[in-house]
Design a protein around this motif. Structure first.
Motif, mmCIF file in Angstrom:
data_model
loop_
_atom_site.group_PDB
_atom_site.id
_atom_site.type_symbol
_atom_site.label_atom_id
_atom_site.label_comp_id
_atom_site.label_asym_id
_atom_site.label_seq_id
_atom_site.Cartn_x
_atom_site.Cartn_y
_atom_site.Cartn_z
ATOM 1 N N ALA A 130 40.113 23.678 13.908
ATOM 2 C CA ALA A 130 38.777 23.300 14.372
ATOM 3 C C ALA A 130 38.447 23.954 15.708
ATOM 4 O O ALA A 130 37.325 24.423 15.931
ATOM 5 N N VAL A 131 39.427 23.989 16.608
ATOM 6 C CA VAL A 131 39.215 24.647 17.899
ATOM 7 C C VAL A 131 38.927 26.135 17.701
ATOM 8 O O VAL A 131 37.999 26.705 18.299
ATOM 9 N N MET A 132 39.701 26.767 16.841
ATOM 10 C CA MET A 132 39.516 28.194 16.574
ATOM 11 C C MET A 132 38.153 28.464 15.941
ATOM 12 O O MET A 132 37.455 29.423 16.289
ATOM 13 N N HIS A 133 37.771 27.590 15.007
ATOM 14 C CA HIS A 133 36.497 27.767 14.322
ATOM 15 C C HIS A 133 35.328 27.640 15.283
ATOM 16 O O HIS A 133 34.385 28.451 15.257
ATOM 17 N N ALA A 134 35.365 26.642 16.129
ATOM 18 C CA ALA A 134 34.301 26.456 17.108
ATOM 19 C C ALA A 134 34.203 27.657 18.036
ATOM 20 O O ALA A 134 33.097 28.103 18.385
ATOM 21 N N THR A 135 35.352 28.223 18.404
ATOM 22 C CA THR A 135 35.371 29.349 19.336
ATOM 23 C C THR A 135 34.694 30.575 18.756
ATOM 24 O O THR A 135 33.829 31.188 19.396
ATOM 25 N N TRP A 136 35.052 30.959 17.515
ATOM 26 C CA TRP A 136 34.441 32.176 16.989
ATOM 27 C C TRP A 136 32.973 31.967 16.614
ATOM 28 O O TRP A 136 32.187 32.931 16.626
ATOM 29 N N ASN A 137 32.581 30.738 16.326
ATOM 30 C CA ASN A 137 31.165 30.485 16.070
ATOM 31 C C ASN A 137 30.328 30.585 17.342
ATOM 32 O O ASN A 137 29.195 31.072 17.320
ATOM 33 N N VAL A 138 30.873 30.122 18.463
ATOM 34 C CA VAL A 138 30.176 30.289 19.742
ATOM 35 C C VAL A 138 30.038 31.777 20.064
ATOM 36 O O VAL A 138 28.984 32.233 20.519
ATOM 37 N N LEU A 139 31.085 32.544 19.811
ATOM 38 C CA LEU A 139 31.023 33.989 20.043
ATOM 39 C C LEU A 139 29.959 34.632 19.160
ATOM 40 O O LEU A 139 29.214 35.517 19.605
ATOM 41 N N ALA A 140 29.877 34.188 17.904
ATOM 42 C CA ALA A 140 28.875 34.747 16.994
ATOM 43 C C ALA A 140 27.459 34.407 17.444
ATOM 44 O O ALA A 140 26.553 35.247 17.397
ATOM 45 N N PRO A 190 36.540 16.636 6.319
ATOM 46 C CA PRO A 190 36.022 15.874 7.467
ATOM 47 C C PRO A 190 36.833 16.106 8.744
ATOM 48 O O PRO A 190 36.268 16.200 9.830
ATOM 49 N N LEU A 191 38.147 16.204 8.623
ATOM 50 C CA LEU A 191 38.967 16.467 9.801
ATOM 51 C C LEU A 191 38.625 17.821 10.411
ATOM 52 O O LEU A 191 38.532 17.973 11.626
ATOM 53 N N ARG A 192 38.425 18.792 9.555
ATOM 54 C CA ARG A 192 38.135 20.141 10.035
ATOM 55 C C ARG A 192 36.820 20.180 10.812
ATOM 56 O O ARG A 192 36.659 20.964 11.748
ATOM 57 N N GLU A 193 35.880 19.334 10.418
ATOM 58 C CA GLU A 193 34.570 19.376 11.059
ATOM 59 C C GLU A 193 34.546 18.723 12.436
ATOM 60 O O GLU A 193 33.496 18.622 13.064
ATOM 61 N N THR A 194 35.711 18.301 12.923
ATOM 62 C CA THR A 194 35.795 17.927 14.334
ATOM 63 C C THR A 194 35.521 19.138 15.224
ATOM 64 O O THR A 194 35.389 19.015 16.442
ATOM 65 N N SER A 195 35.413 20.311 14.611
ATOM 66 C CA SER A 195 35.031 21.519 15.357
ATOM 67 C C SER A 195 33.690 21.322 16.057
ATOM 68 O O SER A 195 33.408 21.999 17.060
ATOM 69 N N ILE A 196 32.855 20.393 15.557
ATOM 70 C CA ILE A 196 31.571 20.121 16.211
ATOM 71 C C ILE A 196 31.810 19.590 17.627
ATOM 72 O O ILE A 196 31.086 19.945 18.561
ATOM 73 N N VAL A 197 32.835 18.755 17.782
ATOM 74 C CA VAL A 197 33.163 18.252 19.116
ATOM 75 C C VAL A 197 33.565 19.401 20.031
ATOM 76 O O VAL A 197 33.096 19.525 21.170
ATOM 77 N N PHE A 198 34.437 20.264 19.515
ATOM 78 C CA PHE A 198 34.914 21.385 20.319
ATOM 79 C C PHE A 198 33.786 22.379 20.605
ATOM 80 O O PHE A 198 33.717 22.965 21.683
ATOM 81 N N ALA A 199 32.887 22.563 19.617
ATOM 82 C CA ALA A 199 31.749 23.457 19.842
ATOM 83 C C ALA A 199 30.844 22.901 20.935
ATOM 84 O O ALA A 199 30.298 23.658 21.752
ATOM 85 N N THR A 200 30.687 21.573 20.956
ATOM 86 C CA THR A 200 29.880 20.945 22.007
ATOM 87 C C THR A 200 30.501 21.193 23.384
ATOM 88 O O THR A 200 29.809 21.547 24.342
ATOM 89 N N LEU A 201 31.820 21.036 23.473
ATOM 90 C CA LEU A 201 32.507 21.264 24.743
ATOM 91 C C LEU A 201 32.425 22.728 25.160
ATOM 92 O O LEU A 201 32.195 23.048 26.337
ATOM 93 N N LEU A 202 32.597 23.628 24.200
ATOM 94 C CA LEU A 202 32.491 25.049 24.511
ATOM 95 C C LEU A 202 31.067 25.420 24.904
ATOM 96 O O LEU A 202 30.849 26.323 25.726
#
Length: 293
Positions: free
Chosen positions: A16-26, A250-262
Motif C-alpha cells: 500500500a505504501v509503495m502503491h501510494a508513492t508511485w501514484n503520487v509521482l504519476a 480492502p487491506l491493500r486500499e489502506t494506500s489511501i491513508v498513505f496517499a493522504t500523508l504523502l
C-alpha cells in the motif's frame, strides 16, 4: 477458509505504501499516461534478471496463460482509465474513488465466484475500512467536492471505471497466481499491458515519454521499481497463506491513508481532523481483518 495472517497483512501494508508513492509521482507528472507507460517499461527492465532466473528454475505452466491474457488486457484498460482520471480530476477525490470501488465490489463478487466466506469480524473490518474511505475522500475533501463535481465529472467517471478494472483483475489474479510464481505472473501481465499500449503510445505520446525521461529520470526509475514491486508483494500475500481476496483488497486500499500523508508532505495538501478520523477508522478495520479474519 483461512483469513489473513500477520505476514500477509505486513506484505499488503508495504504494498500500500509503495502503491501510494508511485501514484503520487504519476499525478505530479506532466503527462500521467506517458509516465505510467514509462514506469511499466522500466519495471520490465529492472526485474528482467530475477525473472529469467525464476523462469529457468521453475518454468512456466501453460495453465497460467489464460489468466495472464485477461489480466494483462485489464491492466491496459486500468492504465488508460487511471491516467484519464488524473488528467481530469484531483488526486484527493479520484484516487479514493478508484480504490474504494474495488473495496466494495471484490468482497461481494468473491463470495459467489470464489466461494469465499468472510467471518463476521472480517466483514465488520471491511465495512469499517469502507466508512473510513468515505470520510477521508468525501467528508475530508468537502470543500473541494463541489468544484470537482462541477469541473471534474470526467475524472470521477474515469475513476469509477478504474475501480471496475481493479475489481476485475483482482479476482482473476487471485486464481491465476496459484499457477505461477508471483514474480513471473506480475511480470507477464505488466509485459502484456505494455505491449498492448505500445502502438498508441508511439502514435500519440513519443515526445511526452522522451520529455519525462529527460526531466524526471529518478522519479521514473523509482516508479518502475515500485510499480511491479507493488503487485508482486500483494500477489505474494495472496499466495503465502491462501488469504482470501475479499480480505486482501480492502487491506491493500489502506494506500489511501498513505496517499493522504504523502499529499501533505510532497504535494503540500492540507489535512484536517476529519481526515485523521477517517484514517483511524481504516487502521481499525485493518486490525479487525488481521486479528479476526
Amino acid at each position: 477458509m483461512p483469513g489473513v495472517g500477520t505476514v500477509a497483512v505486513g506484505l499488503v501494508l508495504i504494498s500500500a505504501v509503495m502503491h501510494a508513492t508511485w501514484n503520487v509521482l504519476a499525478k505530479r507528472s506532466a503527462d500521467p499516461l506517458a509516465f505510467l507507460f514509462a514506469i511499466s517499461g522500466l519495471g520490465l527492465i529492472i526485474y528482467a534478471v530475477p525473472v529469467v532466473y525464476v523462469v529457468a528454475d521453475e518454468g512456466i505452466s501453460s495453465k497460467v496463460v489464460p489468466f495472464l491474457l485477461v489480466s494483462g488486457t485489464l491492466e491496459m484498460a486500468y492504465t488508460l482509465f487511471l491516467a484519464a482520471a488524473y488528467r481530469n480530476g484531483a488526486l484527493s477525490l479520484t484516487y479514493p474513488i478508484a480504490r474504494g470501488t474495488g473495496v466494495v465490489l471484490v468482497p461481494l463478487l468473491a463470495i459467489p465466484l470464489l466461494d469465499e466466506r468472510p467471518t463476521a469480524i472480517a466483514v465488520g473490518g471491511i465495512v469499517t475500512i469502507l466508512l473510513g474511505f468515505v470520510i477521508v475522500s468525501v467528508l475530508g475533501a468537502r470543500d473541494r467536492v463541489a468544484e470537482e463535481v462541477a469541473h471534474g465529472r470526467r475524472g470521477i467517471i474515469f475513476a469509477l471505471l478504474t475501480g471496475l478494472t481493479i475489481a476485475s483483475y483482482s479476482l482473476i489474479d487471485k486464481a491465476g497466481v496459484q499457477y505461477a510464481n508471483p514474480l513471473i505472473y506480475v511480470y507477464g501481465l505488466i509485459g502484456l499491458q505494455t505491449l498492448l499500449l505500445l502502438p498508441y503510445i508511439v502514435a500519440t505520446r513519443r515526445t511526452a515519454v522522451a520529455a519525462a525521461w529527460k526531466t524526471s529520470r529518478r522519479a521514473l526509475i523509482a516508479g518502475g521499481f515500485l510499480h511491479i514491486g507493488t503487485y508482486l508483494i500483494v500477489l505474494a500475500a495472496m499466495k503465502v497463506s491462501g488469504s482470501q481476496v475479499g480480505y486482501i483488497v480492502p487491506l491493500r486500499e489502506t494506500s489511501i491513508v498513505f496517499a493522504t500523508l504523502l499529499g501533505v508532505v510532497i504535494l503540500k495538501e492540507r489535512i484536517g481532523n476529519i481526515r485523521i478520523a477517517g484514517s483511524a477508522l481504516i487502521a481499525a478495520g485493518v486490525l479487525a481483518i488481521a486479528l479476526g479474519g
